[in-house]
Write a protein that holds these residues in place. Structure first.
Motif, PDB file in Angstrom:
ATOM      1  N   ALA A  34       0.827  -1.209   0.000  1.00  0.00           N
ATOM      2  CA  ALA A  34       0.000   0.000   0.000  1.00  0.00           C
ATOM      3  C   ALA A  34       0.860   1.258   0.000  1.00  0.00           C
ATOM      4  N   ALA A  35       1.900   1.270   0.833  1.00  0.00           N
ATOM      5  CA  ALA A  35       2.775   2.447   0.889  1.00  0.00           C
ATOM      6  C   ALA A  35       3.498   2.660  -0.439  1.00  0.00           C
ATOM      7  N   ALA A  36       3.965   1.570  -1.049  1.00  0.00           N
ATOM      8  CA  ALA A  36       4.661   1.690  -2.334  1.00  0.00           C
ATOM      9  C   ALA A  36       3.718   2.170  -3.434  1.00  0.00           C
ATOM     10  N   ALA A  37       2.460   1.747  -3.386  1.00  0.00           N
ATOM     11  CA  ALA A  37       1.492   2.205  -4.388  1.00  0.00           C
ATOM     12  C   ALA A  37       1.253   3.708  -4.273  1.00  0.00           C
ATOM     13  N   VAL A  38       1.119   4.201  -3.053  1.00  0.00           N
ATOM     14  CA  VAL A  38       0.914   5.643  -2.853  1.00  0.00           C
ATOM     15  C   VAL A  38       2.159   6.417  -3.267  1.00  0.00           C
ATOM     16  N   TYR A  39       3.322   5.922  -2.899  1.00  0.00           N
ATOM     17  CA  TYR A  39       4.571   6.598  -3.263  1.00  0.00           C
ATOM     18  C   TYR A  39       4.748   6.635  -4.780  1.00  0.00           C
ATOM     19  N   THR A  40       4.506   5.494  -5.450  1.00  0.00           N
ATOM     20  CA  THR A  40       4.664   5.447  -6.906  1.00  0.00           C
ATOM     21  C   THR A  40       3.646   6.346  -7.596  1.00  0.00           C
TER      22      THR A  40
ATOM     23  N   SER B 151       8.409  -0.245  -5.513  1.00  0.00           N
ATOM     24  CA  SER B 151       7.929   0.801  -6.407  1.00  0.00           C
ATOM     25  C   SER B 151       8.437   0.589  -7.830  1.00  0.00           C
ATOM     26  N   LYS B 152       9.661   0.161  -7.977  1.00  0.00           N
ATOM     27  CA  LYS B 152      10.201  -0.094  -9.310  1.00  0.00           C
ATOM     28  C   LYS B 152       9.432  -1.205 -10.020  1.00  0.00           C
ATOM     29  N   LEU B 153       9.049  -2.231  -9.260  1.00  0.00           N
ATOM     30  CA  LEU B 153       8.258  -3.308  -9.865  1.00  0.00           C
ATOM     31  C   LEU B 153       6.906  -2.778 -10.347  1.00  0.00           C
ATOM     32  N   MET B 154       6.309  -1.906  -9.559  1.00  0.00           N
ATOM     33  CA  MET B 154       5.020  -1.330  -9.951  1.00  0.00           C
ATOM     34  C   MET B 154       5.145  -0.489 -11.212  1.00  0.00           C
ATOM     35  N   VAL B 155       6.240   0.242 -11.336  1.00  0.00           N
ATOM     36  CA  VAL B 155       6.456   1.027 -12.552  1.00  0.00           C
ATOM     37  C   VAL B 155       6.571   0.097 -13.756  1.00  0.00           C
ATOM     38  N   GLY B 156       7.243  -1.025 -13.574  1.00  0.00           N
ATOM     39  CA  GLY B 156       7.342  -1.999 -14.656  1.00  0.00           C
ATOM     40  C   GLY B 156       5.993  -2.570 -15.050  1.00  0.00           C
ATOM     41  N   PHE B 157       5.152  -2.861 -14.052  1.00  0.00           N
ATOM     42  CA  PHE B 157       3.796  -3.351 -14.354  1.00  0.00           C
ATOM     43  C   PHE B 157       2.986  -2.287 -15.098  1.00  0.00           C
ATOM     44  N   HIS B 158       3.195  -1.032 -14.707  1.00  0.00           N
ATOM     45  CA  HIS B 158       2.489   0.071 -15.361  1.00  0.00           C
ATOM     46  C   HIS B 158       2.903   0.188 -16.831  1.00  0.00           C
ATOM     47  N   GLN B 159       4.164  -0.031 -17.099  1.00  0.00           N
ATOM     48  CA  GLN B 159       4.658   0.092 -18.465  1.00  0.00           C
ATOM     49  C   GLN B 159       4.037  -0.942 -19.404  1.00  0.00           C
ATOM     50  N   LYS B 160       3.834  -2.147 -18.898  1.00  0.00           N
ATOM     51  CA  LYS B 160       3.328  -3.230 -19.754  1.00  0.00           C
ATOM     52  C   LYS B 160       1.858  -3.552 -19.485  1.00  0.00           C
TER      53      LYS B 160
END
Length: 433
Positions: A353-359, A389-398
């Motif tokens: 949850a914290a990483a999602a808000v930060y990203t 957060s980096k993993l979430m950015v990767g999921f967002h990209q694809k």
């Protein structure tokens, strides 16, 4: 020294001070001699008043010198910024010698525009002037002002906002207990987590099948217009059940449907009927199979449905971030992308949850954003969130590519403000951990 005498004349002049201290073009001592009236004369003007004597106590020079040296030794009496603290020792002696040479207002030798004042009670002979006390009473030069402001910015810490102050009159916010509630959630979230390698003990299903199931359930959840907490509890029930019970491939969809049914019974006011769940599965299962799996799942989980999911932490962390609707939607978009991915089981719900808000903040603002209020309420620093957060950015990209695009399609709708069309925070992938 007694200033009045009943046996003398009506007006007794006060004894003058020894040596006039220059204040501008006038002498301080002369000004007092011309303007002060004898107290004895004032007493005689009062009706029924009797003259009284006023005694002026003067301290000796040695006492004043001792007090001055004590104050100079005390750091509290030296109004000097910390940048020049190292110069105190080297300039102390020169300051003492300089103050003995003049009785007027001068500027300090170390560059600060300080005015030096003389205590009225402390008057010394002309050949031996009294040391003077340093007091900063007027503004320093523009350059010194700028330097002091910069140093204050270095030491002033960002305040932690009171995120519950606005809900003091809201009984549903339980402001008096909210910190204890989330402390309990933190303690219990370990029991709601599953092993990130549990899929290895399943002989007929793998992590890709799990991703397909959850991606489909996210679309079902949206079509039924269920509450957000229902989706997160559904995924939690699936993982906890699969970590304890082996399931064949053809029963995996049934596990997902029953998990959603149980989550609806726990969270929703209006629960979908069993017939509706059978229809969305294209009648792949019968009513008896649904009810049988429901009993098996409840017994396997020991009827433990009260677990902290990422949703409960999301609500708190979004409040700490003082989020608007756009930040909220983007945060949920990112964390729902993470629900599909099996590797995200490595992170506890609160960190997700914290990483999602930060990203989401980084995505919207274009730079790293994580203030002390967020860090305080999440108990996670920016460094601790970077990996997730980096993993979430990767999921967002694809998110829009491949076969699992359910979350992207969901957040491409107008009711979600076309959130999935936001550009990902690619700069986070270049950040060194």
């Amino acid at each position: 020294m007694v200033l009045s005498d009943n046996n003398n004349s009506n007006l007794i002049r006060p004894t003058s001070f020894q040596g006039g201290v220059e204040m501008g073009n006038r002498k301080f001592g002369q000004e007092i001699r011309h303007n002060r009236r004898a107290l004895g004369a004032i007493n005689r003007n009062l009706v029924g008043g009797q003259p009284y004597s006023c005694v002026v106590n003067k301290r000796g020079f040695s006492d004043k010198q001792e007090i001055y040296e004590k104050k100079q030794a005390d750091p509290a009496h030296r109004p000097i910024t910390r940048r020049f603290a190292a110069q105190i020792a080297s300039t102390k002696q020169s300051c003492l010698e300089e103050t003995k040479q003049t009785n007027s207002s001068v500027s300090n030798s170390n560059g600060f525009g300080e005015r030096i004042f003389i205590d009225e009670e402390c008057k010394s002979p002309a050949d031996q002037p009294v040391p003077m006390f340093l007091e900063q009473t007027e503004a320093v030069s523009d350059q010194s002002d700028h330097m002091e402001e910069v140093e204050m910015e270095d030491i002033v810490e960002e305040p932690i906002a009171d995120i519950d102050g606005c809900d003091l009159k809201n009984p549903l916010a339980v402001v008096d207990y909210v910190e204890d509630i989330y402390a309990f959630y933190r303690k219990m979230e370990g029991f709601s987590c599953v092993s990130p390698s549990y899929i290895g003990q399943q002989f007929d299903i793998n992590e890709k099948m799990r991703a397909i199931l959850i991606d489909w359930l996210i679309e079902v959840h949206d079509k039924f217009e269920l509450m957000k907490e229902t989706l997160f509890l559904t995924v939690n029930l699936i993982d906890r059940f699969l970590s304890k019970q082996t399931v064949v491939r053809k029963k995996l969809q049934l596990v997902g449907l029953v998990a959603m049914l149980l989550a609806c019974k726990y969270e929703e006011v209006s629960v979908p009927v069993v017939g509706d769940l059978i229809l969305i599965s294209d009648k792949a299962y019968t009513r008896d199979e649904v009810l049988e799996m429901e009993k098996l799942m409840l017994n396997t989980l020991q009827f433990n449905m009260s677990v902290p999911t990422p949703y409960v932490f999301m609500r708190r962390f979004l409040k700490a971030a003082q989020s608007d609707k756009k930040l909220e939607l983007l945060s949920f978009f990112l964390i729902e992308l993470s629900l599909v991915e099996y590797e995200m089981l490595n992170f506890p719900p609160s960190l997700l949850a914290a990483a999602a808000v930060y990203t989401a903040q980084c995505t919207l603002y274009g730079f790293k954003q994580w203030n002390r209020t967020c860090e305080w309420h999440t108990n996670y620093s920016e460094e601790q969130l970077l990996e997730c957060s980096k993993l979430m950015v990767g999921f967002h990209q694809k998110a829009a590519t491949g076969k699992l695009t359910g979350v992207h399609r969901k957040y491409s709708a107008s009711k979600f403000a076309y959130t999935s069309k936001c550009e990902p925070a690619n700069f986070l992938l270049q950040t060194q951990v």
